[in-house]
Write a protein that holds these residues in place. Structure first.
Motif, PDB file in Angstrom:
ATOM      1  N   THR A 151       2.241   4.860   0.769  1.00 50.90           N
ATOM      2  CA  THR A 151       2.123   5.773   1.905  1.00 50.90           C
ATOM      3  C   THR A 151       1.990   7.216   1.435  1.00 50.90           C
ATOM      4  OG1 THR A 151       4.521   5.964   2.046  1.00 50.90           O
ATOM      5  CG2 THR A 151       3.464   4.273   3.404  1.00 50.90           C
ATOM      6  N   MET A 166       0.845  -1.168   0.000  1.00 49.19           N
ATOM      7  CA  MET A 166       0.000   0.000   0.000  1.00 49.19           C
ATOM      8  C   MET A 166       0.895   1.236   0.000  1.00 49.19           C
ATOM      9  SD  MET A 166      -3.229   1.042   2.428  1.00 49.19           S
ATOM     10  CE  MET A 166      -2.834  -0.127   3.634  1.00 49.19           C
ATOM     11  N   HIS A 205     -12.491   5.773  -0.258  1.00 52.05           N
ATOM     12  CA  HIS A 205     -11.447   4.759  -0.327  1.00 52.05           C
ATOM     13  C   HIS A 205     -10.181   5.128   0.440  1.00 52.05           C
ATOM     14  CE1 HIS A 205     -13.456   2.083  -3.117  1.00 52.05           C
ATOM     15  NE2 HIS A 205     -13.912   3.158  -3.730  1.00 52.05           N
ATOM     16  N   GLY A 206      -9.907   6.396   0.610  1.00 54.68           N
ATOM     17  CA  GLY A 206      -8.665   6.799   1.248  1.00 54.68           C
ATOM     18  C   GLY A 206      -8.748   6.964   2.753  1.00 54.68           C
ATOM     19  N   ARG A 241      -2.064   8.909  -6.251  1.00 54.70           N
ATOM     20  CA  ARG A 241      -3.305   8.352  -6.778  1.00 54.70           C
ATOM     21  C   ARG A 241      -4.009   9.369  -7.669  1.00 54.70           C
ATOM     22  NH1 ARG A 241      -5.827   4.223  -2.655  1.00 54.70           N
ATOM     23  NH2 ARG A 241      -3.885   3.475  -1.787  1.00 54.70           N
ATOM     24  N   PRO A 265     -10.521   5.376   5.190  1.00 54.53           N
ATOM     25  CA  PRO A 265     -10.391   4.196   6.049  1.00 54.53           C
ATOM     26  C   PRO A 265      -8.972   3.614   6.071  1.00 54.53           C
ATOM     27  CG  PRO A 265     -12.302   3.974   4.638  1.00 54.53           C
ATOM     28  CD  PRO A 265     -11.540   5.159   4.161  1.00 54.53           C
ATOM     29  N   ARG A 266      -8.239   3.748   4.977  1.00 52.86           N
ATOM     30  CA  ARG A 266      -6.911   3.142   4.895  1.00 52.86           C
ATOM     31  C   ARG A 266      -5.860   3.960   5.625  1.00 52.86           C
ATOM     32  NH1 ARG A 266      -7.489   1.799  -1.415  1.00 52.86           N
ATOM     33  NH2 ARG A 266      -8.920   0.068  -1.181  1.00 52.86           N
ATOM     34  N   MET A 267      -5.802   5.240   5.319  1.00 53.56           N
ATOM     35  CA  MET A 267      -4.794   6.132   5.909  1.00 53.56           C
ATOM     36  C   MET A 267      -5.460   7.468   6.241  1.00 53.56           C
ATOM     37  SD  MET A 267      -1.492   5.379   3.551  1.00 53.56           S
ATOM     38  CE  MET A 267      -2.300   5.072   2.003  1.00 53.56           C
ATOM     39  N   LEU A 294      -0.385   9.370  -0.747  1.00 56.48           N
ATOM     40  CA  LEU A 294      -1.652   9.354  -1.460  1.00 56.48           C
ATOM     41  C   LEU A 294      -1.692  10.309  -2.647  1.00 56.48           C
ATOM     42  CD1 LEU A 294      -4.204   9.074   1.473  1.00 56.48           C
ATOM     43  CD2 LEU A 294      -3.541   7.333  -0.137  1.00 56.48           C
TER      44      LEU A 294
END
Length: 96
Positions: free
Chosen positions: A3, A1, A64-65, A8, A67-69, A5
């Motif tokens: 680190t 994943m 989408h972003g 993207r 919850p992940r980071m 963002l």
């Protein structure tokens, strides 16, 4: 994943769209001035499309972003918000 963002497309596209809208508004002001026109021109319609078109992209990125980071995603969302406000500032200031 990743680190970072900002790599993207869903993170960068709204910022680029806001910068394009800002450049278009500033270009329109430079060419035609700030005099109100009777009819909205193509520049106004393109500005509206660019600004509204980024809403689903920002929503996709947030869904989408976050919850992940969460911290990095909030930084990207803040940058997207600032870019959008920067694009809207001349329109608000000059009442275009």
């Amino acid at each position: 994943m990743s680190t970072h963002l900002f790599t993207r497309p869903s993170a960068v596209a709204p910022i680029l769209m806001s910068l394009a809208a800002l450049a278009m508004v500033l270009g329109h002001i430079a060419l035609f001035g700030t005099v109100r026109q009777a009819d909205e021109g193509a520049a106004a319609h393109l500005f509206q499309l660019l600004m509204v078109g980024q809403i689903p992209i920002v929503a996709y990125f947030a869904i989408h972003g976050l919850p992940r980071m969460p911290r990095l995603a909030l930084a990207v969302l803040a940058t997207q918000l600032l870019a959008g406000l920067a694009a809207c500032a001349p329109v608000w200031y000059f009442h275009l």
